[in-house]
Design an enzyme around this catalytic site. Structure first.
Site, PDB file in Angstrom:
ATOM      1  N   ASP A  40      28.834 -12.674  21.933  1.00  0.00           N
ATOM      2  CA  ASP A  40      29.588 -11.734  21.102  1.00  0.00           C
ATOM      3  C   ASP A  40      29.557 -10.407  21.837  1.00  0.00           C
ATOM      4  O   ASP A  40      28.906 -10.285  22.886  1.00  0.00           O
ATOM      5  CB  ASP A  40      28.932 -11.592  19.702  1.00  0.00           C
ATOM      6  N   ASP A  61      32.320  -8.972  26.492  1.00  0.00           N
ATOM      7  CA  ASP A  61      33.629  -8.631  25.925  1.00  0.00           C
ATOM      8  C   ASP A  61      34.618  -9.593  26.571  1.00  0.00           C
ATOM      9  O   ASP A  61      34.969  -9.464  27.746  1.00  0.00           O
ATOM     10  CB  ASP A  61      33.999  -7.185  26.240  1.00  0.00           C
ATOM     11  N   TYR A 149      48.442 -11.138  14.012  1.00  0.00           N
ATOM     12  CA  TYR A 149      47.391 -12.139  13.819  1.00  0.00           C
ATOM     13  C   TYR A 149      48.011 -13.541  13.757  1.00  0.00           C
ATOM     14  O   TYR A 149      47.589 -14.465  14.457  1.00  0.00           O
ATOM     15  CB  TYR A 149      46.635 -11.828  12.526  1.00  0.00           C
ATOM     16  N   LYS A 153      47.579 -16.660  16.452  1.00  0.00           N
ATOM     17  CA  LYS A 153      46.967 -17.933  16.052  1.00  0.00           C
ATOM     18  C   LYS A 153      47.928 -19.097  16.291  1.00  0.00           C
ATOM     19  O   LYS A 153      47.501 -20.191  16.661  1.00  0.00           O
ATOM     20  CB  LYS A 153      46.533 -17.869  14.585  1.00  0.00           C
ATOM     21  N   THR A 182      34.151 -13.411   5.141  1.00  0.00           N
ATOM     22  CA  THR A 182      33.276 -12.937   6.216  1.00  0.00           C
ATOM     23  C   THR A 182      33.721 -11.496   6.485  1.00  0.00           C
ATOM     24  O   THR A 182      34.729 -11.052   5.947  1.00  0.00           O
ATOM     25  CB  THR A 182      33.466 -13.766   7.507  1.00  0.00           C
TER      26      THR A 182
HETATM   27  N1  LIG Z   1      37.131 -15.772   7.867  1.00  0.00           N
HETATM   28  C1  LIG Z   1      38.280 -16.366   7.635  1.00  0.00           C
HETATM   29  O1  LIG Z   1      38.779 -16.417   6.508  1.00  0.00           O
HETATM   30  C2  LIG Z   1      39.026 -17.016   8.760  1.00  0.00           C
HETATM   31  C3  LIG Z   1      40.100 -17.840   8.446  1.00  0.00           C
HETATM   32  C4  LIG Z   1      40.789 -18.462   9.457  1.00  0.00           C
HETATM   33  C5  LIG Z   1      40.420 -18.274  10.769  1.00  0.00           C
HETATM   34  N2  LIG Z   1      39.377 -17.459  11.049  1.00  0.00           N
HETATM   35  C6  LIG Z   1      39.042 -17.269  12.466  1.00  0.00           C
HETATM   36  O2  LIG Z   1      37.712 -17.648  12.692  1.00  0.00           O
HETATM   37  C7  LIG Z   1      37.157 -16.836  13.730  1.00  0.00           C
HETATM   38  C8  LIG Z   1      35.869 -16.201  13.238  1.00  0.00           C
HETATM   39  O3  LIG Z   1      36.170 -15.453  12.069  1.00  0.00           O
HETATM   40  P1  LIG Z   1      35.028 -14.765  11.200  1.00  0.00           P
HETATM   41  O4  LIG Z   1      35.523 -14.742   9.824  1.00  0.00           O
HETATM   42  O5  LIG Z   1      33.713 -15.361  11.503  1.00  0.00           O
HETATM   43  O6  LIG Z   1      35.110 -13.276  11.786  1.00  0.00           O
HETATM   44  P2  LIG Z   1      33.940 -12.198  12.062  1.00  0.00           P
HETATM   45  O7  LIG Z   1      34.607 -10.876  12.123  1.00  0.00           O
HETATM   46  O8  LIG Z   1      32.817 -12.390  11.108  1.00  0.00           O
HETATM   47  O9  LIG Z   1      33.460 -12.620  13.524  1.00  0.00           O
HETATM   48  C9  LIG Z   1      34.273 -12.451  14.651  1.00  0.00           C
HETATM   49  C10 LIG Z   1      33.391 -12.046  15.806  1.00  0.00           C
HETATM   50  O10 LIG Z   1      34.206 -11.886  16.983  1.00  0.00           O
HETATM   51  C11 LIG Z   1      33.616 -10.842  17.749  1.00  0.00           C
HETATM   52  N3  LIG Z   1      34.545 -10.251  18.698  1.00  0.00           N
HETATM   53  C12 LIG Z   1      35.593  -9.434  18.425  1.00  0.00           C
HETATM   54  N4  LIG Z   1      36.163  -9.024  19.561  1.00  0.00           N
HETATM   55  C13 LIG Z   1      35.481  -9.595  20.575  1.00  0.00           C
HETATM   56  C14 LIG Z   1      35.593  -9.534  21.986  1.00  0.00           C
HETATM   57  N5  LIG Z   1      36.526  -8.790  22.585  1.00  0.00           N
HETATM   58  N6  LIG Z   1      34.716 -10.239  22.728  1.00  0.00           N
HETATM   59  C15 LIG Z   1      33.750 -10.983  22.146  1.00  0.00           C
HETATM   60  N7  LIG Z   1      33.592 -11.076  20.808  1.00  0.00           N
HETATM   61  C16 LIG Z   1      34.446 -10.379  20.035  1.00  0.00           C
HETATM   62  C17 LIG Z   1      33.189  -9.824  16.694  1.00  0.00           C
HETATM   63  O11 LIG Z   1      32.217  -8.927  17.192  1.00  0.00           O
HETATM   64  C18 LIG Z   1      32.689 -10.706  15.565  1.00  0.00           C
HETATM   65  O12 LIG Z   1      31.291 -10.876  15.575  1.00  0.00           O
HETATM   66  C19 LIG Z   1      38.224 -15.819  14.101  1.00  0.00           C
HETATM   67  O13 LIG Z   1      38.922 -16.255  15.242  1.00  0.00           O
HETATM   68  C20 LIG Z   1      39.134 -15.829  12.891  1.00  0.00           C
HETATM   69  O14 LIG Z   1      40.459 -15.465  13.208  1.00  0.00           O
HETATM   70  C21 LIG Z   1      38.661 -16.830  10.073  1.00  0.00           C
END
Ligand SMILES: NC(=O)c1ccc[n+]([C@@H]2O[C@H](COP(=O)([O-])OP(=O)(O)OC[C@H]3O[C@@H](n4cnc5c(N)ncnc54)[C@H](O)[C@@H]3O)[C@@H](O)[C@H]2O)c1
Length: 254
Positions: A40, A61, A149, A153, A182
């Site tokens: 992360d 990153d 977004y 996706k 989240t």
């Molecule tokens: N939570 C939902 O409802 C949901 C639904 C569908 C899809 N998703 C997808 O699931 C994945 C995780 O979602 P989540 O809810 O756990 O989000 P989250 O925000 O809790 O976690 C995402 C993580 O990605 C990290 N991140 C951001 N930019 C980054 C970079 N440049 N390099 C490395 N790490 C980076 C952030 O620091 C964060 O810890 C995402 O791709 C999101 O689009 C989430």
């Protein structure tokens, strides 16, 4: 039917591992016996998450292609990659500024590509591996308040199909979760907010856990191919009708 997967001796890299779904995926893989590496952005959250799981922490990153490549190069072995790093912004389409558009596409699509390419190169060389990418139900429809977004996706689904063809016998799949509370969706995952049921850092919903374990488990069997597995309601990951007709997709997931 319960899916029993043994990933003992396998190394699984989970990006976005300090986040909600990333941490939950990492825990599911650790429960299946995998040696988990959490990546992360550098932050105390990452160290805490890794310590909680007994996993290695590798800050990066991933929008920086060199950091993505170095992350893979720094691992002794790599059997499973879960692409969870992502960001969401909620802005009406007409108000999205160029910088915001570029940032969302950079993190969600470009970064996923850099890492998939680096990991795919390694896995193709070893003739086995599994890559699972977190897309979204938003990949399947438009989002007037999150066009960037949604577009990023949707592009991940296409990338997944291309990578599945290009990297076979490495398995490449995407899952499309619905809403899971989240930080990503502004959810405080400590506090339940009906009618949504928070899953957050606590764990994956059972459907998601089975989906992830089954797809990651393909690494142990060296199965090839790939597919896309969209979710259909909040917190549940399901296979697409007809997916079983595709070669070695998420057919274990029903
Ligand atoms: N939570 C939902 O409802 C949901 C639904 C569908 C899809 N998703 C997808 O699931 C994945 C995780 O979602 P989540 O809810 O756990 O989000 P989250 O925000 O809790 O976690 C995402 C993580 O990605 C990290 N991140 C951001 N930019 C980054 C970079 N440049 N390099 C490395 N790490 C980076 C952030 O620091 C964060 O810890 C995402 O791709 C999101 O689009 C989430």
């Amino acid at each position: 039917m319960p899916v029993t997967i043994d990933l003992t001796g396998r190394t699984a890299l989970v990006t976005g591992g300090a986040g909600g779904l990333g941490f939950a995926c990492a825990r599911a893989l650790a429960d299946a016996g995998a040696d988990v590496v959490l990546s992360d952005l550098e932050s105390p959250r990452l160290s805490r998450a890794a310590a909680e799981l007994g996993a290695a922490a590798r800050p990066a990153d991933l929008t920086d292609r060199a950091q993505a490549a170095a992350l893979v190069d720094g691992l002794d072995r790599l059997d499973v990659l879960v692409n969870c790093a992502g960001i969401m912004r909620t802005t009406p389409l007409l108000d999205i500024e160029p910088g915001e558009w570029l940032r969302v596409v950079d993190v969600n699509l470009n970064a996923t590509f850099w890492l998939t390419q680096a990991a795919g190169r390694r896995m193709a060389g070893q003739g086995a591996g599994s890559i699972v990418t977190l897309a979204s139900v938003a990949a399947r429809s438009g989002r007037p308040n999150a066009a960037h977004y949604s577009a990023s996706k949707t592009a991940l689904l296409s990338l997944t199909r291309s990578a599945a063809e290009a990297l076979a016998p490495v398995r490449v799949n995407a899952v499309c979760p619905g809403v899971v509370l989240t930080p990503h969706v502004g959810g405080d995952h400590q506090r339940p907010r009906p009618p949504l049921r928070p899953r957050g850092r606590g764990g994956l919903p059972e459907g998601g856990r089975r989906a992830l374990a089954a797809q990651a488990g393909g690494a142990a069997r060296g199965g090839g191919g790939g597919g896309v597995v969209p979710g259909q309601r909040p917190g549940v990951v399901r296979d697409r009708p007809g997916a079983q007709r595709r070669r070695r997709t998420g057919d274990e997931l029903t």
